[in-house]
Design an enzyme around this catalytic site. Structure first.
Site, PDB file in Angstrom:
ATOM      1  CG  HIS A 165      -2.080  -1.077   1.008  1.00  0.00           C
ATOM      2  ND1 HIS A 165      -3.318  -0.936   0.728  1.00  0.00           N
ATOM      3  CD2 HIS A 165      -2.152  -2.266   1.209  1.00  0.00           C
ATOM      4  CE1 HIS A 165      -4.031  -1.666   0.812  1.00  0.00           C
ATOM      5  NE2 HIS A 165      -3.486  -2.832   1.198  1.00  0.00           N
ATOM      6  CG  ASP A 373       0.180   9.530   0.664  1.00  0.00           C
ATOM      7  OD1 ASP A 373       0.038   8.343   1.099  1.00  0.00           O
ATOM      8  OD2 ASP A 373      -0.587  10.401   1.173  1.00  0.00           O
TER       9      ASP A 373
HETATM   10  P1  ADQ Z   1      -2.925   6.212   4.823  1.00  0.00           P
HETATM   11  O1  ADQ Z   1      -1.631   6.671   5.109  1.00  0.00           O
HETATM   12  O2  ADQ Z   1      -3.765   6.065   6.014  1.00  0.00           O
HETATM   13  O3  ADQ Z   1      -3.230   4.783   3.903  1.00  0.00           O
HETATM   14  P2  ADQ Z   1      -4.856   7.661   2.862  1.00  0.00           P
HETATM   15  O4  ADQ Z   1      -4.915   6.733   1.755  1.00  0.00           O
HETATM   16  O5  ADQ Z   1      -5.101   9.081   2.719  1.00  0.00           O
HETATM   17  O6  ADQ Z   1      -3.759   7.496   3.937  1.00  0.00           O
HETATM   18  O7  ADQ Z   1      -6.361   6.648   3.752  1.00  0.00           O
HETATM   19  C1  ADQ Z   1      -6.630   7.230   4.925  1.00  0.00           C
HETATM   20  C2  ADQ Z   1      -8.295   6.951   5.223  1.00  0.00           C
HETATM   21  O8  ADQ Z   1      -8.334   7.389   6.571  1.00  0.00           O
HETATM   22  C3  ADQ Z   1      -9.138   7.643   4.398  1.00  0.00           C
HETATM   23  O9  ADQ Z   1     -10.025   6.621   3.862  1.00  0.00           O
HETATM   24  C4  ADQ Z   1      -9.657   8.551   5.209  1.00  0.00           C
HETATM   25  O10 ADQ Z   1     -11.052   8.780   4.837  1.00  0.00           O
HETATM   26  C5  ADQ Z   1      -9.648   8.064   6.568  1.00  0.00           C
HETATM   27  N1  ADQ Z   1      -9.386   9.097   7.472  1.00  0.00           N
HETATM   28  C6  ADQ Z   1      -8.468  10.244   7.482  1.00  0.00           C
HETATM   29  N2  ADQ Z   1      -8.730  10.976   8.275  1.00  0.00           N
HETATM   30  C7  ADQ Z   1      -9.768  10.692   9.080  1.00  0.00           C
HETATM   31  C8  ADQ Z   1     -10.346  11.129  10.226  1.00  0.00           C
HETATM   32  N3  ADQ Z   1     -10.034  12.235  11.149  1.00  0.00           N
HETATM   33  N4  ADQ Z   1     -11.533  10.235  10.722  1.00  0.00           N
HETATM   34  C9  ADQ Z   1     -11.829   9.178  10.187  1.00  0.00           C
HETATM   35  N5  ADQ Z   1     -11.241   8.816   9.062  1.00  0.00           N
HETATM   36  C10 ADQ Z   1     -10.099   9.324   8.651  1.00  0.00           C
HETATM   37  C11 ADQ Z   1      -2.043   3.736   3.183  1.00  0.00           C
HETATM   38  C12 ADQ Z   1      -1.135   4.594   2.524  1.00  0.00           C
HETATM   39  C13 ADQ Z   1      -1.859   5.640   1.304  1.00  0.00           C
HETATM   40  C14 ADQ Z   1      -2.670   4.512   0.609  1.00  0.00           C
HETATM   41  C15 ADQ Z   1      -3.584   3.780   1.599  1.00  0.00           C
HETATM   42  C16 ADQ Z   1      -4.420   2.552   0.632  1.00  0.00           C
HETATM   43  O11 ADQ Z   1      -0.126   5.386   3.079  1.00  0.00           O
HETATM   44  O12 ADQ Z   1      -0.752   5.943   0.309  1.00  0.00           O
HETATM   45  O13 ADQ Z   1      -3.455   5.405  -0.292  1.00  0.00           O
HETATM   46  O14 ADQ Z   1      -3.060   3.057   2.642  1.00  0.00           O
HETATM   47  O15 ADQ Z   1      -3.581   1.890   0.103  1.00  0.00           O
END
Ligand code: ADQ
Length: 469
Positions: A165, A373
Protein backbone atom coordinates in the site's frame (compact mmCIF):
# COMPACT_ATOMS: atom_id res chain seq x y z
CA UNK A 1 0.37 -29.60 3.78
CA UNK A 2 -1.95 -30.38 0.89
CA UNK A 3 -1.21 -31.61 -2.61
CA UNK A 4 -4.83 -31.67 -3.77
CA UNK A 5 -5.39 -30.28 -7.30
CA UNK A 6 -6.46 -26.63 -7.52
CA UNK A 7 -10.07 -25.84 -8.41
CA UNK A 8 -10.51 -23.55 -11.44
CA UNK A 9 -9.85 -19.82 -10.93
CA UNK A 10 -13.03 -17.90 -10.03
CA UNK A 11 -14.19 -20.68 -7.74
CA UNK A 12 -11.03 -20.66 -5.72
CA UNK A 13 -11.32 -19.74 -2.06
CA UNK A 14 -9.55 -16.54 -1.07
CA UNK A 15 -7.64 -15.98 2.14
CA UNK A 16 -6.65 -12.43 3.02
CA UNK A 17 -3.86 -11.65 5.48
CA UNK A 18 -3.27 -8.18 6.88
CA UNK A 19 -1.76 -6.89 10.09
CA UNK A 20 -5.24 -6.06 11.43
CA UNK A 21 -8.50 -7.94 11.13
CA UNK A 22 -11.16 -5.85 9.34
CA UNK A 23 -13.24 -5.39 12.48
CA UNK A 24 -13.48 -3.16 15.52
CA UNK A 25 -15.04 -3.70 18.91
CA UNK A 26 -18.31 -1.89 19.56
CA UNK A 27 -20.71 -2.04 22.52
CA UNK A 28 -22.73 -4.68 20.65
CA UNK A 29 -19.68 -6.80 19.74
CA UNK A 30 -17.51 -6.85 16.63
CA UNK A 31 -18.44 -4.72 13.59
CA UNK A 32 -16.68 -4.31 10.22
CA UNK A 33 -14.13 -1.45 10.28
CA UNK A 34 -14.94 1.52 8.08
CA UNK A 35 -13.00 1.94 4.84
CA UNK A 36 -13.09 0.99 1.19
CA UNK A 37 -10.64 -1.91 1.41
CA UNK A 38 -12.80 -3.75 3.91
CA UNK A 39 -15.96 -3.03 1.93
CA UNK A 40 -14.34 -4.33 -1.27
CA UNK A 41 -12.93 -7.52 0.16
CA UNK A 42 -15.63 -8.70 2.57
CA UNK A 43 -18.26 -9.52 -0.10
CA UNK A 44 -15.65 -11.45 -2.05
CA UNK A 45 -14.67 -13.46 1.02
CA UNK A 46 -18.34 -14.09 1.78
CA UNK A 47 -19.01 -15.34 -1.76
CA UNK A 48 -16.01 -17.65 -1.90
CA UNK A 49 -16.24 -18.85 1.71
CA UNK A 50 -12.91 -17.18 2.36
CA UNK A 51 -11.16 -16.13 5.54
CA UNK A 52 -9.32 -13.03 6.81
CA UNK A 53 -6.26 -13.61 8.96
CA UNK A 54 -4.94 -10.82 11.23
CA UNK A 55 -4.49 -9.31 14.68
CA UNK A 56 -7.56 -8.24 16.69
CA UNK A 57 -5.78 -5.20 18.16
CA UNK A 58 -5.82 -6.61 21.71
CA UNK A 59 -2.56 -7.89 23.20
CA UNK A 60 -2.05 -11.66 23.34
CA UNK A 61 -5.53 -12.24 21.97
CA UNK A 62 -5.56 -15.94 21.17
CA UNK A 63 -9.29 -15.81 20.41
CA UNK A 64 -10.85 -18.70 18.53
CA UNK A 65 -11.81 -18.00 14.90
CA UNK A 66 -15.11 -16.10 14.71
CA UNK A 67 -17.54 -14.81 12.11
CA UNK A 68 -18.65 -11.25 11.39
CA UNK A 69 -21.25 -10.61 8.67
CA UNK A 70 -20.78 -14.19 7.44
CA UNK A 71 -17.03 -13.79 6.94
CA UNK A 72 -14.63 -16.06 8.82
CA UNK A 73 -11.98 -14.23 10.78
CA UNK A 74 -8.90 -15.93 12.11
CA UNK A 75 -7.02 -14.03 14.83
CA UNK A 76 -3.21 -14.12 15.05
CA UNK A 77 -2.11 -13.34 18.63
CA UNK A 78 0.51 -10.60 19.08
CA UNK A 79 1.95 -9.69 22.49
CA UNK A 80 2.43 -6.17 23.89
CA UNK A 81 6.21 -6.56 23.53
CA UNK A 82 5.80 -7.67 19.92
CA UNK A 83 3.59 -4.69 19.13
CA UNK A 84 6.39 -2.49 20.43
CA UNK A 85 9.13 -4.30 18.48
CA UNK A 86 7.45 -5.62 15.31
CA UNK A 87 4.76 -2.98 14.75
CA UNK A 88 5.83 0.32 16.31
CA UNK A 89 9.52 -0.55 15.98
CA UNK A 90 10.55 -2.40 12.82
CA UNK A 91 7.45 -1.65 10.72
CA UNK A 92 6.73 1.95 11.67
CA UNK A 93 10.09 3.28 12.84
CA UNK A 94 12.27 1.26 10.42
CA UNK A 95 10.45 0.45 7.19
CA UNK A 96 7.90 3.31 7.12
CA UNK A 97 10.44 6.18 7.03
CA UNK A 98 12.77 4.24 4.70
CA UNK A 99 9.94 3.55 2.24
CA UNK A 100 8.89 7.23 2.36
CA UNK A 101 12.04 8.88 1.00
CA UNK A 102 13.84 8.52 4.35
CA UNK A 103 12.00 11.63 5.54
CA UNK A 104 12.98 10.67 9.09
CA UNK A 105 15.87 8.56 10.27
CA UNK A 106 15.01 4.85 10.48
CA UNK A 107 15.83 2.68 13.47
CA UNK A 108 17.51 -0.59 12.45
CA UNK A 109 17.52 -2.84 15.48
CA UNK A 110 18.11 -6.57 15.44
CA UNK A 111 15.75 -7.24 18.35
CA UNK A 112 12.99 -5.49 16.36
CA UNK A 113 13.93 -7.47 13.27
CA UNK A 114 13.74 -10.74 15.23
CA UNK A 115 10.21 -9.82 16.37
CA UNK A 116 9.28 -8.97 12.75
CA UNK A 117 10.50 -12.42 11.65
CA UNK A 118 8.64 -14.13 14.51
CA UNK A 119 5.31 -12.41 13.79
CA UNK A 120 5.65 -13.02 10.03
CA UNK A 121 6.34 -16.68 10.79
CA UNK A 122 3.20 -16.87 12.93
CA UNK A 123 1.12 -15.47 10.07
CA UNK A 124 2.70 -17.94 7.62
CA UNK A 125 2.02 -20.91 9.89
CA UNK A 126 -1.59 -19.82 10.41
CA UNK A 127 -2.09 -19.40 6.65
CA UNK A 128 -0.46 -22.77 5.92
CA UNK A 129 -2.80 -24.42 8.42
CA UNK A 130 -6.05 -22.89 7.28
CA UNK A 131 -5.80 -22.14 3.54
CA UNK A 132 -8.00 -24.63 1.63
CA UNK A 133 -6.31 -26.64 -1.15
CA UNK A 134 -5.57 -24.46 -4.18
CA UNK A 135 -6.59 -21.24 -2.38
CA UNK A 136 -5.49 -17.79 -3.46
CA UNK A 137 -3.77 -16.06 -0.55
CA UNK A 138 -3.65 -12.27 -0.68
CA UNK A 139 -1.18 -10.69 1.77
CA UNK A 140 -1.26 -6.94 2.49
CA UNK A 141 1.42 -4.40 3.20
CA UNK A 142 4.85 -3.75 4.62
CA UNK A 143 4.31 -5.41 8.00
CA UNK A 144 4.12 -8.85 6.32
CA UNK A 145 6.78 -8.88 3.61
CA UNK A 146 8.39 -12.16 4.73
CA UNK A 147 5.14 -14.13 4.79
CA UNK A 148 5.05 -15.06 1.04
CA UNK A 149 8.31 -17.06 1.05
CA UNK A 150 7.60 -18.57 4.48
CA UNK A 151 4.21 -19.73 3.26
CA UNK A 152 5.50 -21.05 -0.08
CA UNK A 153 7.96 -23.29 1.80
CA UNK A 154 5.02 -24.94 3.56
CA UNK A 155 2.38 -24.92 0.83
CA UNK A 156 3.18 -25.26 -2.87
CA UNK A 157 -0.46 -25.65 -3.90
CA UNK A 158 -1.60 -22.12 -3.01
CA UNK A 159 -1.24 -19.05 -5.22
CA UNK A 160 0.30 -16.15 -3.31
CA UNK A 161 -0.28 -12.47 -3.97
CA UNK A 162 1.00 -9.41 -2.12
CA UNK A 163 -0.07 -5.77 -2.36
CA UNK A 164 2.14 -2.98 -1.04
CA UNK A 165 0.00 0.00 0.00
CA UNK A 166 2.99 2.31 0.44
CA UNK A 167 5.77 3.26 -2.00
CA UNK A 168 8.67 0.88 -2.65
CA UNK A 169 11.86 2.92 -2.33
CA UNK A 170 14.60 3.37 -4.94
CA UNK A 171 17.73 1.20 -4.82
CA UNK A 172 19.88 3.92 -3.20
CA UNK A 173 17.56 4.05 -0.18
CA UNK A 174 16.53 0.39 0.04
CA UNK A 175 20.24 -0.56 0.11
CA UNK A 176 20.45 0.92 3.63
CA UNK A 177 18.25 -1.81 5.09
CA UNK A 178 20.46 -4.32 6.93
CA UNK A 179 17.99 -7.10 6.03
CA UNK A 180 17.45 -6.05 2.41
CA UNK A 181 18.18 -9.53 0.95
CA UNK A 182 15.76 -11.21 3.34
CA UNK A 183 12.95 -8.74 2.49
CA UNK A 184 13.38 -9.21 -1.28
CA UNK A 185 13.57 -12.96 -0.83
CA UNK A 186 10.42 -12.88 1.31
CA UNK A 187 8.48 -11.02 -1.37
CA UNK A 188 9.76 -13.23 -4.18
CA UNK A 189 7.80 -16.09 -2.63
CA UNK A 190 4.80 -14.48 -4.39
CA UNK A 191 3.21 -15.36 -7.70
CA UNK A 192 2.17 -11.71 -8.02
CA UNK A 193 3.31 -8.53 -6.28
CA UNK A 194 1.19 -5.42 -6.80
CA UNK A 195 2.36 -1.82 -6.39
CA UNK A 196 0.47 1.47 -6.44
CA UNK A 197 2.64 3.16 -9.10
CA UNK A 198 4.94 2.07 -11.95
CA UNK A 199 7.83 3.62 -9.98
CA UNK A 200 7.35 1.17 -7.08
CA UNK A 201 7.35 -1.79 -9.48
CA UNK A 202 10.51 -0.52 -11.22
CA UNK A 203 12.27 0.07 -7.88
CA UNK A 204 11.41 -3.42 -6.67
CA UNK A 205 12.71 -5.00 -9.89
CA UNK A 206 16.00 -3.13 -9.73
CA UNK A 207 16.47 -4.07 -6.04
CA UNK A 208 15.74 -7.74 -6.86
CA UNK A 209 18.32 -7.70 -9.66
CA UNK A 210 20.89 -5.99 -7.46
CA UNK A 211 20.58 -8.08 -4.31
CA UNK A 212 19.41 -11.51 -5.47
CA UNK A 213 20.85 -11.45 -8.96
CA UNK A 214 17.58 -12.58 -10.54
CA UNK A 215 16.60 -12.34 -14.20
CA UNK A 216 13.63 -10.22 -15.18
CA UNK A 217 11.82 -9.74 -18.44
CA UNK A 218 8.66 -7.74 -18.97
CA UNK A 219 7.88 -7.55 -15.23
CA UNK A 220 8.31 -11.27 -14.64
CA UNK A 221 11.14 -12.18 -12.25
CA UNK A 222 12.77 -15.63 -12.52
CA UNK A 223 14.21 -16.76 -9.22
CA UNK A 224 15.76 -20.26 -9.16
CA UNK A 225 12.63 -22.42 -9.44
CA UNK A 226 9.92 -19.81 -9.17
CA UNK A 227 8.40 -17.00 -11.22
CA UNK A 228 7.09 -13.75 -9.68
CA UNK A 229 4.91 -11.39 -11.70
CA UNK A 230 5.10 -7.70 -10.83
CA UNK A 231 2.12 -5.44 -11.57
CA UNK A 232 0.71 -1.97 -10.97
CA UNK A 233 -2.73 -1.72 -9.34
CA UNK A 234 -3.59 1.80 -8.15
CA UNK A 235 -6.04 1.42 -5.26
CA UNK A 236 -9.28 3.38 -5.16
CA UNK A 237 -12.34 4.04 -2.99
CA UNK A 238 -15.93 2.87 -2.76
CA UNK A 239 -17.25 5.62 -5.06
CA UNK A 240 -20.94 4.72 -4.69
CA UNK A 241 -20.76 4.80 -0.90
CA UNK A 242 -19.11 8.23 -0.89
CA UNK A 243 -21.56 9.62 -3.47
CA UNK A 244 -24.61 8.26 -1.66
CA UNK A 245 -23.49 9.64 1.69
CA UNK A 246 -22.65 12.99 0.08
CA UNK A 247 -26.12 13.18 -1.50
CA UNK A 248 -27.99 12.45 1.73
CA UNK A 249 -30.14 15.13 3.35
CA UNK A 250 -28.37 14.78 6.70
CA UNK A 251 -25.02 15.44 5.00
CA UNK A 252 -26.33 18.50 3.18
CA UNK A 253 -27.68 19.92 6.43
CA UNK A 254 -24.47 19.17 8.27
CA UNK A 255 -22.39 20.76 5.49
CA UNK A 256 -24.28 24.04 5.70
CA UNK A 257 -24.15 23.92 9.49
CA UNK A 258 -20.37 23.49 9.34
CA UNK A 259 -20.01 26.51 7.06
CA UNK A 260 -22.18 28.61 9.37
CA UNK A 261 -20.15 27.56 12.40
CA UNK A 262 -16.98 28.55 10.54
CA UNK A 263 -18.42 32.07 10.22
CA UNK A 264 -19.62 31.75 6.61
CA UNK A 265 -16.23 32.44 5.08
CA UNK A 266 -15.86 32.95 1.34
CA UNK A 267 -13.44 30.03 1.00
CA UNK A 268 -13.00 27.01 3.25
CA UNK A 269 -9.62 25.35 2.78
CA UNK A 270 -9.43 21.79 4.10
CA UNK A 271 -6.80 19.24 5.10
CA UNK A 272 -7.62 15.69 6.27
CA UNK A 273 -4.75 13.36 7.11
CA UNK A 274 -3.43 10.91 9.64
CA UNK A 275 -1.04 12.98 11.72
CA UNK A 276 1.98 11.57 9.91
CA UNK A 277 5.17 13.42 8.97
CA UNK A 278 4.84 12.11 5.40
CA UNK A 279 1.61 14.07 4.85
CA UNK A 280 3.14 17.57 4.73
CA UNK A 281 0.71 19.13 7.23
CA UNK A 282 3.29 21.56 8.62
CA UNK A 283 4.30 22.64 5.17
CA UNK A 284 0.71 23.45 4.31
CA UNK A 285 0.23 25.44 7.53
CA UNK A 286 3.37 27.45 6.78
CA UNK A 287 2.18 28.19 3.24
CA UNK A 288 -1.21 29.32 4.61
CA UNK A 289 0.54 31.56 7.19
CA UNK A 290 2.80 33.09 4.52
CA UNK A 291 -0.25 33.97 2.40
CA UNK A 292 -2.01 35.57 5.38
CA UNK A 293 1.16 37.54 6.08
CA UNK A 294 1.49 38.74 2.48
CA UNK A 295 -2.21 39.65 2.39
CA UNK A 296 -2.97 37.28 -0.50
CA UNK A 297 -5.34 35.50 1.88
CA UNK A 298 -7.56 37.36 4.32
CA UNK A 299 -8.48 35.80 7.70
CA UNK A 300 -12.01 37.23 7.43
CA UNK A 301 -12.57 35.55 4.05
CA UNK A 302 -10.38 32.44 4.13
CA UNK A 303 -10.29 29.78 6.85
CA UNK A 304 -8.44 26.50 7.07
CA UNK A 305 -9.88 23.35 8.66
CA UNK A 306 -7.23 20.76 9.43
CA UNK A 307 -8.33 17.33 10.63
CA UNK A 308 -5.42 15.27 11.90
CA UNK A 309 -6.19 11.69 12.87
CA UNK A 310 -4.31 10.35 15.91
CA UNK A 311 -1.90 7.62 14.79
CA UNK A 312 1.19 5.73 16.07
CA UNK A 313 1.33 7.90 19.17
CA UNK A 314 3.95 5.70 20.84
CA UNK A 315 6.54 6.45 18.10
CA UNK A 316 8.78 9.45 18.85
CA UNK A 317 8.80 10.92 15.32
CA UNK A 318 5.00 11.15 15.57
CA UNK A 319 5.12 12.88 18.97
CA UNK A 320 7.60 15.42 17.52
CA UNK A 321 5.40 16.00 14.47
CA UNK A 322 2.31 16.55 16.60
CA UNK A 323 4.12 19.08 18.80
CA UNK A 324 5.31 20.99 15.71
CA UNK A 325 1.87 21.06 14.09
CA UNK A 326 0.13 22.17 17.26
CA UNK A 327 2.76 24.87 17.79
CA UNK A 328 2.15 26.14 14.24
CA UNK A 329 -1.64 26.12 14.64
CA UNK A 330 -1.30 28.05 17.89
CA UNK A 331 1.10 30.57 16.35
CA UNK A 332 -1.09 31.19 13.28
CA UNK A 333 -4.27 31.52 15.34
CA UNK A 334 -2.52 33.77 17.83
CA UNK A 335 -1.46 36.13 15.08
CA UNK A 336 -4.42 36.17 12.65
CA UNK A 337 -7.62 35.11 14.47
CA UNK A 338 -10.16 37.39 16.08
CA UNK A 339 -12.41 36.63 19.05
CA UNK A 340 -14.77 33.78 18.16
CA UNK A 341 -13.28 33.42 14.67
CA UNK A 342 -10.15 31.29 14.58
CA UNK A 343 -8.48 31.20 11.18
CA UNK A 344 -7.30 27.59 11.60
CA UNK A 345 -9.76 25.03 12.97
CA UNK A 346 -7.72 22.07 14.13
CA UNK A 347 -9.24 18.70 15.10
CA UNK A 348 -6.97 15.99 16.46
CA UNK A 349 -9.69 13.38 16.17
CA UNK A 350 -10.95 10.35 14.29
CA UNK A 351 -14.29 11.32 12.78
CA UNK A 352 -17.28 9.22 11.75
CA UNK A 353 -17.46 8.63 7.98
CA UNK A 354 -20.59 10.83 7.57
CA UNK A 355 -18.93 13.75 9.29
CA UNK A 356 -15.86 13.39 7.07
CA UNK A 357 -18.02 13.47 3.95
CA UNK A 358 -19.90 16.55 5.21
CA UNK A 359 -16.53 18.24 5.77
CA UNK A 360 -15.35 17.33 2.27
CA UNK A 361 -18.50 18.93 0.90
CA UNK A 362 -17.91 22.02 3.01
CA UNK A 363 -14.35 22.36 1.64
CA UNK A 364 -13.92 24.67 -1.35
CA UNK A 365 -10.23 23.86 -1.66
CA UNK A 366 -8.76 20.55 -0.53
CA UNK A 367 -5.05 20.56 0.31
CA UNK A 368 -3.37 17.17 -0.13
CA UNK A 369 0.34 17.91 0.10
CA UNK A 370 2.30 14.81 1.16
CA UNK A 371 6.07 14.61 0.67
CA UNK A 372 5.46 11.00 -0.35
CA UNK A 373 2.30 8.86 -0.29
CA UNK A 374 1.50 5.43 -1.75
CA UNK A 375 -1.83 6.63 -3.17
CA UNK A 376 -3.81 9.01 -0.87
CA UNK A 377 -7.45 8.08 -0.67
CA UNK A 378 -8.47 11.44 0.82
CA UNK A 379 -7.83 13.08 -2.58
CA UNK A 380 -10.18 10.57 -4.22
CA UNK A 381 -12.82 10.78 -1.47
CA UNK A 382 -12.90 14.59 -1.70
CA UNK A 383 -13.48 14.50 -5.46
CA UNK A 384 -16.12 11.75 -5.22
CA UNK A 385 -17.94 13.68 -2.45
CA UNK A 386 -18.24 16.81 -4.63
CA UNK A 387 -21.43 15.74 -6.34
CA UNK A 388 -22.15 19.47 -6.78
CA UNK A 389 -19.37 19.44 -9.41
CA UNK A 390 -17.49 22.24 -7.68
CA UNK A 391 -14.36 22.39 -5.50
CA UNK A 392 -10.62 22.42 -6.22
CA UNK A 393 -8.09 19.75 -5.32
CA UNK A 394 -4.49 20.83 -4.71
CA UNK A 395 -2.45 17.65 -4.95
CA UNK A 396 1.20 16.81 -4.39
CA UNK A 397 3.02 15.22 -7.33
CA UNK A 398 4.48 12.82 -4.77
CA UNK A 399 1.13 11.17 -3.98
CA UNK A 400 0.33 8.08 -6.07
CA UNK A 401 -3.03 9.69 -6.85
CA UNK A 402 -1.24 12.31 -8.98
CA UNK A 403 -0.75 9.69 -11.76
CA UNK A 404 -4.51 9.54 -12.29
CA UNK A 405 -5.84 12.86 -10.95
CA UNK A 406 -4.07 15.03 -13.48
CA UNK A 407 -6.85 17.65 -13.40
CA UNK A 408 -5.98 18.61 -9.84
CA UNK A 409 -3.71 21.60 -9.26
CA UNK A 410 -0.53 19.54 -9.09
CA UNK A 411 2.32 20.87 -6.99
CA UNK A 412 5.80 20.03 -5.77
CA UNK A 413 5.37 20.47 -2.01
CA UNK A 414 9.12 20.86 -1.47
CA UNK A 415 8.89 24.19 -3.30
CA UNK A 416 7.28 26.54 -0.78
CA UNK A 417 6.65 29.34 -3.26
CA UNK A 418 5.06 26.91 -5.72
CA UNK A 419 2.81 25.62 -2.94
CA UNK A 420 1.73 29.14 -2.03
CA UNK A 421 1.07 29.85 -5.70
CA UNK A 422 -0.97 26.64 -6.04
CA UNK A 423 -3.14 27.68 -3.09
CA UNK A 424 -3.72 31.14 -4.59
CA UNK A 425 -4.52 29.57 -7.98
CA UNK A 426 -7.06 27.26 -6.32
CA UNK A 427 -8.68 30.02 -4.24
CA UNK A 428 -8.98 32.39 -7.20
CA UNK A 429 -9.91 29.80 -9.83
CA UNK A 430 -12.81 30.82 -12.02
CA UNK A 431 -16.04 28.83 -11.53
CA UNK A 432 -15.99 27.48 -15.10
CA UNK A 433 -12.46 26.07 -14.73
CA UNK A 434 -13.27 24.64 -11.29
CA UNK A 435 -16.23 22.77 -12.71
CA UNK A 436 -14.35 21.50 -15.76
CA UNK A 437 -11.52 20.17 -13.64
CA UNK A 438 -13.83 18.62 -11.05
CA UNK A 439 -15.86 16.87 -13.76
CA UNK A 440 -12.65 15.34 -15.13
CA UNK A 441 -11.52 14.24 -11.65
CA UNK A 442 -14.87 12.63 -10.96
CA UNK A 443 -14.91 10.82 -14.33
CA UNK A 444 -11.48 9.46 -13.62
CA UNK A 445 -12.41 8.17 -10.16
CA UNK A 446 -15.65 6.59 -11.37
CA UNK A 447 -13.65 4.62 -13.94
CA UNK A 448 -11.81 2.68 -11.27
CA UNK A 449 -13.32 2.10 -7.86
CA UNK A 450 -12.03 -0.19 -5.15
CA UNK A 451 -14.13 -3.15 -6.30
CA UNK A 452 -12.57 -2.92 -9.76
CA UNK A 453 -9.14 -2.72 -8.14
CA UNK A 454 -9.70 -5.91 -6.13
CA UNK A 455 -11.18 -7.72 -9.16
CA UNK A 456 -8.20 -6.76 -11.33
CA UNK A 457 -5.69 -7.86 -8.71
CA UNK A 458 -7.38 -11.21 -8.15
CA UNK A 459 -7.76 -11.89 -11.88
CA UNK A 460 -4.04 -11.18 -12.37
CA UNK A 461 -3.23 -13.38 -9.37
CA UNK A 462 -5.26 -16.27 -10.75
CA UNK A 463 -3.47 -15.87 -14.09
CA UNK A 464 -0.02 -15.68 -12.44
CA UNK A 465 -0.55 -18.84 -10.35
CA UNK A 466 0.80 -21.94 -12.00
CA UNK A 467 3.10 -20.11 -14.42
CA UNK A 468 6.23 -21.20 -12.55
CA UNK A 469 8.32 -23.94 -14.16
P1 ADQ B 1 -3.03 6.19 4.80
O1 ADQ B 1 -1.63 6.67 4.95
O2 ADQ B 1 -3.77 6.00 6.06
O3 ADQ B 1 -3.11 4.86 3.92
P2 ADQ B 1 -5.02 7.52 2.96
O4 ADQ B 1 -4.88 6.83 1.67
O5 ADQ B 1 -5.26 8.98 2.83
O6 ADQ B 1 -3.74 7.36 3.89
O7 ADQ B 1 -6.21 6.87 3.74
C1 ADQ B 1 -6.69 7.42 4.94
C2 ADQ B 1 -8.12 6.96 5.20
O8 ADQ B 1 -8.46 7.31 6.53
C3 ADQ B 1 -9.10 7.64 4.27
O9 ADQ B 1 -10.02 6.67 3.79
C4 ADQ B 1 -9.80 8.68 5.16
O10 ADQ B 1 -11.17 8.82 4.88
C5 ADQ B 1 -9.63 8.10 6.54
N1 ADQ B 1 -9.45 9.20 7.50
C6 ADQ B 1 -8.50 10.15 7.49
N2 ADQ B 1 -8.66 10.99 8.54
C7 ADQ B 1 -9.73 10.58 9.20
C8 ADQ B 1 -10.41 11.04 10.39
N3 ADQ B 1 -10.00 12.08 11.10
N4 ADQ B 1 -11.48 10.36 10.77
C9 ADQ B 1 -11.90 9.27 10.10
N5 ADQ B 1 -11.30 8.79 9.00
C10 ADQ B 1 -10.23 9.42 8.56
C11 ADQ B 1 -2.14 3.97 3.33
C12 ADQ B 1 -1.12 4.63 2.42
C13 ADQ B 1 -1.83 5.45 1.35
C14 ADQ B 1 -2.80 4.54 0.57
C15 ADQ B 1 -3.69 3.75 1.51
C16 ADQ B 1 -4.50 2.69 0.76
O11 ADQ B 1 -0.23 5.46 3.17
O12 ADQ B 1 -0.90 6.05 0.46
O13 ADQ B 1 -3.61 5.34 -0.25
O14 ADQ B 1 -2.91 3.07 2.50
O15 ADQ B 1 -3.69 1.86 0.01
Amino acid sequence: MSDAPSPPAGERPIVVAANRLPVMRTEEGWAPSPGGLVRALLPMLRATGGTWVGWTGDFDDAAEPFTVDDVDLHPVPISAKEVELYYEGFSNDGLWPLYHDALRESTYDSEQWDAYVAVNERFAITLANIAPPGAMVWIHDYQLQLVPQMLRKQRTDVTIGFFLHIPFPPLELFSRLPWRDEVIEGLLGCDLIGFQRPMGAANFISCSRQFLDVDEFDRVIENVDHRTHVGVFPISIDVAEVEETAAGRATRQRTSQIRTRLGDPEVVLLGVDRLDYTKGIGLRLRAFAALLESGELDPRRHVLVQVATPTREAVEHYQDERREIERLVGAINGRYSSIGLPVVHYLYQTLPFDELIALYRAGDVMLVTPFRDGMNLVAKEYSAAHIDGDGVLVLSEFAGAADELTDAVLVNPHDDLALQQAIVTAVEMHRHERRTRMAALRDQIRKSDVQGWADRFLAALAAAGGTSP
